[in-house]
Write a protein that holds these residues in place. Structure first.
Motif, PDB file in Angstrom:
ATOM      1  N   UNK A   7       0.852  -1.512   0.025  1.00 43.03           N
ATOM      2  CA  UNK A   7       0.256  -0.108   0.295  1.00 43.03           C
ATOM      3  C   UNK A   7       0.434   1.537  -0.254  1.00 43.03           C
ATOM      4  N   UNK A   8       1.884   1.467   0.925  1.00 45.36           N
ATOM      5  CA  UNK A   8       2.978   2.897   0.979  1.00 45.36           C
ATOM      6  C   UNK A   8       3.986   2.810  -0.424  1.00 45.36           C
ATOM      7  N   UNK A   9       3.711   1.528  -1.129  1.00 42.59           N
ATOM      8  CA  UNK A   9       3.799   1.583  -3.140  1.00 42.59           C
ATOM      9  C   UNK A   9       4.001   2.116  -3.463  1.00 42.59           C
ATOM     10  N   UNK A  10       2.027   2.118  -3.804  1.00 45.02           N
ATOM     11  CA  UNK A  10       0.869   1.958  -4.244  1.00 45.02           C
ATOM     12  C   UNK A  10       0.959   4.099  -4.408  1.00 45.02           C
ATOM     13  N   UNK A  11       1.658   4.191  -3.049  1.00 51.06           N
ATOM     14  CA  UNK A  11       0.947   5.588  -2.300  1.00 51.06           C
ATOM     15  C   UNK A  11       1.758   6.104  -3.195  1.00 51.06           C
ATOM     16  N   UNK A  12       3.230   5.596  -2.197  1.00 52.82           N
ATOM     17  CA  UNK A  12       4.837   7.000  -3.839  1.00 52.82           C
ATOM     18  C   UNK A  12       4.828   6.916  -4.919  1.00 52.82           C
ATOM     19  N   UNK A  13       4.006   6.143  -5.234  1.00 54.46           N
ATOM     20  CA  UNK A  13       3.325   6.306  -7.086  1.00 54.46           C
ATOM     21  C   UNK A  13       3.499   7.138  -7.409  1.00 54.46           C
ATOM     22  N   UNK A  14       2.002   7.357  -7.048  1.00 53.12           N
ATOM     23  CA  UNK A  14       0.571   7.805  -7.216  1.00 53.12           C
ATOM     24  C   UNK A  14       0.899   8.939  -6.855  1.00 53.12           C
ATOM     25  N   UNK A  15       1.467   9.562  -5.594  1.00 51.19           N
ATOM     26  CA  UNK A  15       1.769  10.739  -4.999  1.00 51.19           C
ATOM     27  C   UNK A  15       2.748  11.486  -6.225  1.00 51.19           C
ATOM     28  N   UNK A  16       3.862  10.755  -6.352  1.00 44.19           N
ATOM     29  CA  UNK A  16       5.439  11.072  -7.544  1.00 44.19           C
ATOM     30  C   UNK A  16       4.293  11.276  -9.234  1.00 44.19           C
ATOM     31  N   UNK A  17       3.405  10.244  -9.403  1.00 39.75           N
ATOM     32  CA  UNK A  17       2.787  10.687 -10.622  1.00 39.75           C
ATOM     33  C   UNK A  17       2.068  11.985 -10.724  1.00 39.75           C
ATOM     34  N   UNK A  18       1.518  12.132  -9.449  1.00 37.63           N
ATOM     35  CA  UNK A  18       0.088  13.808  -9.641  1.00 37.63           C
ATOM     36  C   UNK A  18       1.425  14.258  -8.889  1.00 37.63           C
ATOM     37  N   UNK A  19       2.540  14.629  -8.341  1.00 40.46           N
ATOM     38  CA  UNK A  19       3.371  16.424  -7.481  1.00 40.46           C
ATOM     39  C   UNK A  19       2.969  17.209  -8.609  1.00 40.46           C
ATOM     40  N   UNK A  20       3.446  16.883 -10.047  1.00 36.94           N
ATOM     41  CA  UNK A  20       3.798  17.807 -10.747  1.00 36.94           C
ATOM     42  C   UNK A  20       2.235  18.205 -11.601  1.00 36.94           C
ATOM     43  N   UNK A  29       9.440   8.497  -6.165  1.00 37.34           N
ATOM     44  CA  UNK A  29       8.697   7.326  -5.947  1.00 37.34           C
ATOM     45  C   UNK A  29       8.321   6.452  -6.648  1.00 37.34           C
ATOM     46  N   UNK A  30       9.028   6.203  -7.758  1.00 38.05           N
ATOM     47  CA  UNK A  30       8.940   5.461  -8.544  1.00 38.05           C
ATOM     48  C   UNK A  30       9.507   4.161  -7.703  1.00 38.05           C
ATOM     49  N   UNK A  31      10.424   3.803  -6.930  1.00 32.26           N
ATOM     50  CA  UNK A  31      10.538   2.728  -6.227  1.00 32.26           C
ATOM     51  C   UNK A  31      10.198   2.511  -5.795  1.00 32.26           C
ATOM     52  N   UNK A  32       8.399   2.378  -5.571  1.00 35.94           N
ATOM     53  CA  UNK A  32       7.222   1.659  -5.567  1.00 35.94           C
ATOM     54  C   UNK A  32       6.869   0.114  -6.285  1.00 35.94           C
ATOM     55  N   UNK A  33       7.670   0.473  -7.492  1.00 33.96           N
ATOM     56  CA  UNK A  33       7.144  -0.713  -8.797  1.00 33.96           C
ATOM     57  C   UNK A  33       8.555  -1.499  -8.058  1.00 33.96           C
ATOM     58  N   UNK A  34       9.735  -1.027  -7.986  1.00 33.81           N
ATOM     59  CA  UNK A  34      10.795  -1.939  -7.315  1.00 33.81           C
ATOM     60  C   UNK A  34      10.095  -2.839  -6.118  1.00 33.81           C
ATOM     61  N   UNK A  35       9.723  -2.041  -5.422  1.00 31.33           N
ATOM     62  CA  UNK A  35       8.755  -3.089  -4.171  1.00 31.33           C
ATOM     63  C   UNK A  35       7.401  -4.052  -4.661  1.00 31.33           C
TER      64      UNK A  35
END
Length: 369
Positions: free
Chosen positions: A16-29, A46-52
């Motif tokens: 869940x934390x990994x997914x949230x990191x990806x979400x915030x990373x994609x939507x920050x800009x 935050x894209x490291x959520x994919x590695x996780x």
């Protein structure tokens, strides 16, 4: 005493934390919140959520197949279950994204050949129409390899070790290999290129940790706390200093593996906060739908109220809450009910076909349920 469910909950929470990191990373800009220093510092990679995600996937494969028998039927059953776990929502997400494109005049058709190929994990030039699906393209190839390993029964791990070693020793020649295969089959060249993706060996990292899991469970609490601190600190050190700051097994995969080990051991001795467990439960829908929901919401607000109201921390918080709610509904009704319905119908139909074939040829088969 920590139950087996608590152990799984810690991994679920990390997902869940990994997914949230990806979400915030994609939507920050798009949401214009990257100007906030704290948010930018925490989620800039935050894209490291994919590695996780990939490490967790490999780990879960070990746990979920530890008691199944080998053979073709078992391998087939495994692949069918995994395929229909991810496919229905991916189809809906891809069609939703193409519809969003269509309403904005960005493409001429809601459904075309490129989109149909993407839906069945055969994207044009290795890029799916709904770009977030690139991770699923890699995941489905891993499922195929793992399903094949199950066919080998007791030699499953030998097969997987051999494939991992082969991928590792041929990584420097990946371009020559894929170009050579492309001369005869573009489809197989795309499949092989996914195997050579920097992330692919992270599945095997998860497998290794999964095999070591019974030993990790035996570590006493005091030593476990020390390991958790060391592993977590290593991850934070890599992340904060951007050491080997690139995606994949040879980059962020190092720190993410360390973090994952810490979380696995944490789950043996401590309870996991329920919010993060819930976040993990909706993580697939959260990951797959966040871009669609965010852009659809922004376009709707711009049309109704005019432009200039869809940026800033307040709007981002509002849009994130909508994303959470819709992801929860998606998990409950699409991931669970619809996926299970489609899977059961497919298995019922395929069993009917197998039964008819074997009746005509007088060959015994195993029930694929």
């Amino acid at each position: 005493m920590i139950t087996s469910n608590s152990r799984i909950e810690s991994i679920q929470a990390l997902r869940g934390i990994a997914a949230l990191m990806v979400v915030v990373f994609h939507l920050m800009t798009p949401a214009a919140i990257n100007g906030y220093e704290v948010i930018s510092k925490i989620f800039s990679h935050g894209y490291i959520g994919v590695d996780i995600f990939f490490i967790i996937s490999g780990f879960i494969m070990v746990l979920s197949t530890s008691k199944i028998a080998g053979g073709i039927a078992s391998g087939y059953n495994f692949f069918v279950k995994r395929f229909f776990r991810i496919w229905p929502l991916y189809v809906i997400a891809t069609i939703a994204w193409s519809t969003l494109y269509y309403t904005q005049g960005w493409t001429a058709k809601i459904i075309d050949l490129q989109i149909l190929k993407s839906i069945f994990f055969i994207p044009k030039d290795g890029v799916p129409f709904y770009s977030i699906g690139w991770t699923l393209d890699i995941e489905i190839v891993f499922y195929l390899i793992f399903a094949t390993s199950i066919i080998f029964g007791k030699y499953k791990w030998t097969y997987l070790i051999a494939t991992a070693f082969l991928i590792y020793i041929t990584k420097d020649a990946q371009h020559q290999i894929t170009e050579g295969i492309a001369s005869t089959s573009k489809l197989w060249a795309q499949i092989v290129s996914r195997i050579f993706n920097p992330h692919f060996l992270e599945f095997y990292t998860g497998i290794v940790i999964g095999l070591a899991y019974p030993k990790l469970r035996l570590i006493n609490k005091n030593i476990s706390i020390s390991i958790i601190l060391i592993c977590t600190s290593f991850f934070l050190w890599q992340y904060s200093l951007e050491f080997k700051a690139h995606a994949g097994f040879y980059g962020w995969g190092i720190g993410c593996t360390s973090l994952f080990i810490a979380v696995v051991i944490y789950g043996e001795h401590f309870k996991t906060p329920k919010f993060f467990v819930w976040l993990g439960k909706i993580s697939y829908s959260l990951y797959l739908l966040h871009t669609i929901v965010y852009h659809a919401l922004r376009l709707t607000i711009d049309k109704v109220f005019g432009e200039g109201y869809t940026s800033g921390l307040g709007y981002f918080s509002f849009s994130l809450s909508i994303i959470f709610i819709l992801s929860w509904a998606s998990q409950a009704y699409i991931e669970t009910r619809l996926s299970n319905f489609i899977k059961s119908k497919y298995i019922e139909y395929s069993y009917f076909i197998f039964k008819k074939i074997t009746k005509e040829n007088k060959l015994p088969i195993s029930n694929v349920n």
